[in-house]
Design a protein around this motif. Structure first.
Motif, short mmCIF file in Angstrom:
data_model
loop_
_atom_site.label_atom_id
_atom_site.label_comp_id
_atom_site.label_asym_id
_atom_site.label_seq_id
_atom_site.Cartn_x
_atom_site.Cartn_y
_atom_site.Cartn_z
N LEU A 38 42.28 58.00 20.22
CA LEU A 38 42.07 56.55 20.26
C LEU A 38 42.47 55.98 21.61
CD1 LEU A 38 41.08 54.42 18.22
CD2 LEU A 38 43.47 54.02 17.60
N VAL A 39 43.59 56.47 22.16
CA VAL A 39 44.03 56.01 23.49
C VAL A 39 43.01 56.39 24.55
CG1 VAL A 39 45.79 56.31 25.26
CG2 VAL A 39 46.47 56.05 22.86
N LEU A 40 42.56 57.64 24.52
CA LEU A 40 41.58 58.10 25.51
C LEU A 40 40.27 57.33 25.38
CD1 LEU A 40 42.05 61.98 25.50
CD2 LEU A 40 42.51 60.43 27.39
N ALA A 41 39.86 57.05 24.14
CA ALA A 41 38.61 56.31 23.93
C ALA A 41 38.68 54.94 24.58
CB ALA A 41 38.33 56.18 22.44
N ARG A 42 39.82 54.29 24.46
CA ARG A 42 39.98 52.98 25.12
C ARG A 42 39.96 53.12 26.63
NH1 ARG A 42 44.85 51.58 20.94
NH2 ARG A 42 43.57 50.73 19.23
N ASP A 43 40.66 54.13 27.16
CA ASP A 43 40.69 54.34 28.61
C ASP A 43 39.30 54.65 29.15
OD1 ASP A 43 43.39 53.93 28.49
OD2 ASP A 43 43.92 56.07 28.61
N LEU A 44 38.52 55.41 28.38
CA LEU A 44 37.19 55.82 28.82
C LEU A 44 36.10 54.82 28.43
CD1 LEU A 44 37.48 59.57 27.71
CD2 LEU A 44 37.47 58.75 30.07
N ASP A 45 36.49 53.80 27.66
CA ASP A 45 35.53 52.83 27.14
C ASP A 45 34.42 53.55 26.37
OD1 ASP A 45 34.53 50.32 26.60
OD2 ASP A 45 33.30 50.24 28.42
N ASP A 46 34.83 54.48 25.51
CA ASP A 46 33.91 55.33 24.75
C ASP A 46 33.92 54.86 23.29
OD1 ASP A 46 32.60 57.36 23.33
OD2 ASP A 46 33.32 58.93 24.66
N ALA A 47 32.89 54.11 22.91
CA ALA A 47 32.83 53.54 21.56
C ALA A 47 32.70 54.61 20.49
CB ALA A 47 31.66 52.57 21.46
N VAL A 48 31.98 55.70 20.79
CA VAL A 48 31.80 56.76 19.79
C VAL A 48 33.12 57.44 19.49
CG1 VAL A 48 30.68 58.97 19.30
CG2 VAL A 48 29.39 57.14 20.41
N ARG A 49 33.88 57.79 20.57
CA ARG A 49 35.18 58.43 20.34
C ARG A 49 36.14 57.47 19.62
NH1 ARG A 49 32.35 61.62 21.97
NH2 ARG A 49 32.32 61.95 19.73
N HIS A 50 36.01 56.18 19.89
CA HIS A 50 36.85 55.19 19.22
C HIS A 50 36.57 55.20 17.72
CE1 HIS A 50 38.34 51.11 18.15
NE2 HIS A 50 39.22 51.34 19.13
N GLN A 51 35.29 55.23 17.38
CA GLN A 51 34.91 55.26 15.96
C GLN A 51 35.36 56.55 15.29
OE1 GLN A 51 31.27 56.87 15.10
NE2 GLN A 51 32.21 57.14 13.09
N VAL A 52 35.21 57.68 15.97
CA VAL A 52 35.63 58.96 15.41
C VAL A 52 37.13 58.97 15.16
CG1 VAL A 52 35.88 61.42 15.90
CG2 VAL A 52 33.72 60.28 16.39
N ALA A 53 37.90 58.42 16.09
CA ALA A 53 39.35 58.38 15.92
C ALA A 53 39.74 57.52 14.71
CB ALA A 53 40.01 57.85 17.18
N LEU A 54 39.11 56.38 14.55
CA LEU A 54 39.44 55.50 13.42
C LEU A 54 39.07 56.16 12.10
CD1 LEU A 54 38.29 52.01 14.78
CD2 LEU A 54 40.64 52.77 14.36
N THR A 55 37.90 56.79 12.04
CA THR A 55 37.51 57.43 10.79
C THR A 55 38.36 58.67 10.51
OG1 THR A 55 35.72 58.55 11.99
CG2 THR A 55 35.15 56.56 10.79
N GLY A 56 38.81 59.32 11.59
CA GLY A 56 39.72 60.44 11.40
C GLY A 56 41.02 59.99 10.78
N LEU A 57 41.56 58.91 11.28
CA LEU A 57 42.79 58.36 10.69
C LEU A 57 42.53 57.89 9.27
CD1 LEU A 57 44.02 56.39 13.83
CD2 LEU A 57 45.11 58.42 12.83
#
Length: 716
Positions: free
Chosen positions: A531-550
């Protein structure tokens, strides 16, 4: 998980399951002793006969063969009355494996229930075989379904010993490193015999397990003479008796050295034995790489050097480059890749090397080294090639493995996200026509892929190999820890290279694997870092994957309100990512609502999921969504409508091969509504069919369903 037999949360989680494939079943504590095959099931299984072929010109060892026979019949009976463990030890190259296999072939008729074989790789270039992985392979061939094989070693040992109870099985454990490696593989009941080979004496087995020790020494002169007569022919041996005696001595009576030297002589009809002896003796001081204080090792070094220097340039070039391969076994395409030659040439050269016993053919156009020969080949690569040449050859090999694994991964998981890394084309292509062939290739090369990943220095190769390890989640649960290791190695490589995108991607994969293993704290740490990396990279897909993983973790922990909050936060990004990720989120929101008793919301989410599954042409997912709608309707008391949806799901599953477990779920869902509407006979029919489908997948659940059928029958 495409069919959602377990909670799913996003694009990375669908990597854990193929359509209609059930994974993640765990043998719970208390059920271990129940994982035993019925008599009928045993009769349907082929008897495992795993012994490798015996050496064609095996010679000598009469005393040791007789000793093993005596141990087998120690009680004077026609079959073993108790478990016997024989530890066969001796120096490298003395012929332990050849003797063990020879005796096992002679004795296996006494073991009606099978013969098991495993190379424990205690000595050699690759890591020793893990007992849990060996047990998993044994349990599989003994008839235990992969979904019923536990991941934990202690639980596996219990299942293994339960399955072998009352059976007569011969177990050959070759090349053991330590007693601790062997001990979990020992059965616990009479009727079984274990033969272990090792360079070590395995004192721990002798003391704690009352094993019998059979030590293998060098050939006697008479035994060496028998071997040479079988390879060279009696006429040639009789023509040069003194030179033959000298050959035996210059090879230090070591079977491996004698076999290689004699085979080379046999192929040169116009070369005298005396000339060969002079060549070997004259070269004894040329190399020190394999030398030690023992005459046996010096003999091996001298014979290897003599045999190698008589290879043509192209044969020698392939031989030494094969020393760069980090695995135990390899195929023709891998050999072609490391040598930079075409596949036909590689096959011709490999067969020639096998003819002179520098490598061994194991069938299916695959080969392996004796570990001493592997070490010698690597040594020749150090001596005879430049550092740049070695790096280029290793890079070709590792890139070939990674690129082929990537192609196979995309066939196994079509339409799912993979790392956006294109590796250069090297070596021959591998014809993978469909998902089945791709999965078969990945399974065959599993050990090599991990060995290459452990040795890889180029970070792109490492992260691609790590990402393709997701196929292991389709295999027995025991192998999921191997997937964790692979993904950890890939993460290490990504971090070392400062590749944040690859790190973020692999964190989602490893988080899924850890969550499936129940290691929730570690999984949560991975998704939080993602989730932290997704924000740093501005990567919406990784952000969504992190949230659904949690969200998945909270679901598994039955913290449904928190899980719903996380899935709702992921929903906007999932909508931008496409129909499939959005369907995943809607599916889980529906299931959470059911757990919370909010059936109208569950129905709304499930109906939205159904629309999305159809948009994505996901036939398995569509059938699953139909069942999700049916479950929500059941909660609302609309059982007639629920039956319409389950009927459609059942029809659809019947047309989709490989969805037996999901079809059983649909039938059980339908039975619940049929029971509520008073259709007891039809409910029983659905449950009976579901139980039949589950017999090979989950025997315990099948038994539970049959108990329900009996209950329904009593209420009619």
């Amino acid at each position: 998980m495409v069919g959602e037999p377990e909670p799913e949360h996003g694009p990375s989680s669908v990597t854990n399951q193929l359509p209609g494939t059930v994974t993640g079943s765990v043998v719970q504590a208390g059920s271990i002793g129940q994982v035993v095959l019925s008599t009928a099931a045993r009769q349907e299984l082929p008897v495992p006969r795993q012994l490798p072929p015996a050496v064609r010109d095996f010679a000598g060892r009469d005393d040791q063969l007789a000793r093993l026979d005596d141990l087998l019949l120690a009680h004077g009976e026609t079959r073993p009355a108790a478990m016997v463990i024989s530890a066969l030890d001796g120096t490298a190259g003395v012929g332990k494996t050849a003797l063990a296999v020879q005796w096992a072939h002679r004795a296996e008729h006494r073991f009606a229930d099978g013969t098991l074989f495993a190379d424990l790789r205690g000595y050699g270039p690759s890591a020793p075989a893990r007992p849990d992985l060996v047990l998993a392979s044994f349990l599989h061939v003994l008839g235990v379904d992969e979904d019923r094989i536990p991941a934990e070693l202690d639980a596996q040992v219990s299942v293994y010993r339960s399955v072998l109870a009352g059976r007569r099985v011969l177990i050959l454990l070759d090349n053991a490193g330590t007693a601790d490696q062997v001990r979990p593989l020992l059965p616990g009941s009479p009727g079984c015999v274990v033969l272990v080979t090792s360079r070590a004496s395995l004192t721990g087995l002798l003391v704690a397990e009352a094993a019998s020790q059979v030590t293998l020494d060098l050939f006697t002169p008479a035994e060496a003479d028998v071997l040479l007569r079988r390879i060279l022919g009696a006429t040639r041996v009789a023509a040069e008796p003194e030179a033959v005696a000298d050959l035996v001595e210059v090879c230090a009576r070591l079977p491996l050295a004698l076999r290689i030297a004699a085979t080379r002589i046999a192929t040169r009809r116009h070369t005298s034995v005396a000339e060969v002896v002079a060549d070997i003796a004259g070269g004894q001081d040329r190399l020190d790489a394999l030398s030690s204080s023992g005459d046996e090792r010096s003999a091996v070094r001298s014979v290897f050097d003599w045999s190698y220097t008589r290879l043509s340039d192209e044969h020698a070039g392939l031989f030494r480059r094969l020393g760069l391969h980090p695995g135990v076994e390899f195929g023709v395409p891998a050999a072609a890749a490391v040598a930079g030659i075409d596949e036909a040439t590689a096959y011709r050269l490999l067969e020639a090397l096998a003819d002179v016993h520098l490598i061994e053919s194991v069938g299916g156009r695959r080969y392996r080294f004796h570990d001493l020969l592997h070490a010698y080949a690597a040594h020749r690569a150090e001596l005879d090639t430049t550092p740049d040449s070695r790096r280029e050859a290793a890079s070709r090999l590792f890139t070939w493995y990674a690129r082929t694994a990537q192609a196979a991964d995309r066939l196994v998981f079509p339409g799912l996200e993979s790392l956006d890394i294109e590796l250069p084309t090297v070596g021959p292509g591998v014809a993978l026509a469909d998902r089945a062939q791709a999965l078969a290739w990945l399974t065959t090369e599993q050990a090599n892929l991990l060995a290459v990943l452990r040795s890889a220095t180029e970070h792109h190769t490492a992260v691609v190999l790590a990402a393709t390890a997701r196929f292991l989640s389709l295999r027995e649960r025991t192998l999921w820890s191997v997937r964790v290791e692979a993904e950890t190695l890939g993460l290490d490589a990504a971090r070392a290279a400062g590749d944040g995108a690859a790190e973020a991607f692999l964190l989602g994969f490893r988080g899924d694997t850890l969550a499936d293993l129940g290691r929730w704290d570690e999984a949560e740490a991975d998704f939080a870092r993602q989730l932290v990396l997704a924000r740093d990279l501005d990567d919406a897909v990784r952000h969504q994957v992190a949230l659904t993983g949690l969200g998945q973790i909270r679901f598994l922990q039955q913290r449904y309100a928190e899980a719903r909050d996380l899935y709702l936060r992921a929903l906007p990004q999932a909508r931008h990512a496409g129909a499939r990720p959005e369907a995943v989120v809607e599916c889980n929101l529906s299931r959470i609502s059911v757990r919370l008793g909010e059936f109208e919301q569950a129905r709304a989410h499930a109906e939205r999921e159904l629309v999305l599954r159809r948009e994505g042409a996901d036939r398995v997912g569509e059938a699953y969504a139909l069942c999700d709608v049916a479950v929500a309707l059941q909660g609302l008391g609309a059982h007639d409508s629920a039956l319409e949806y389950t009927g459609k799901a059942i029809t659809q599953y019947r047309a989709l091969p490989g969805t037996e477990a999901l079809l059983a779920d649909a039938l059980e869902t339908a039975a619940a509504s049929l029971e509520r509407t008073g259709a007891m006979v039809r409910a029983g029919e659905c449950l009976t069919e579901a139980a039949g489908l589950l017999d090979a997948l989950d025997a315990e659940r099948a038994a539970t369903l049959r108990a329900r059928v009996r209950e329904l029958t009593s209420r009619e």
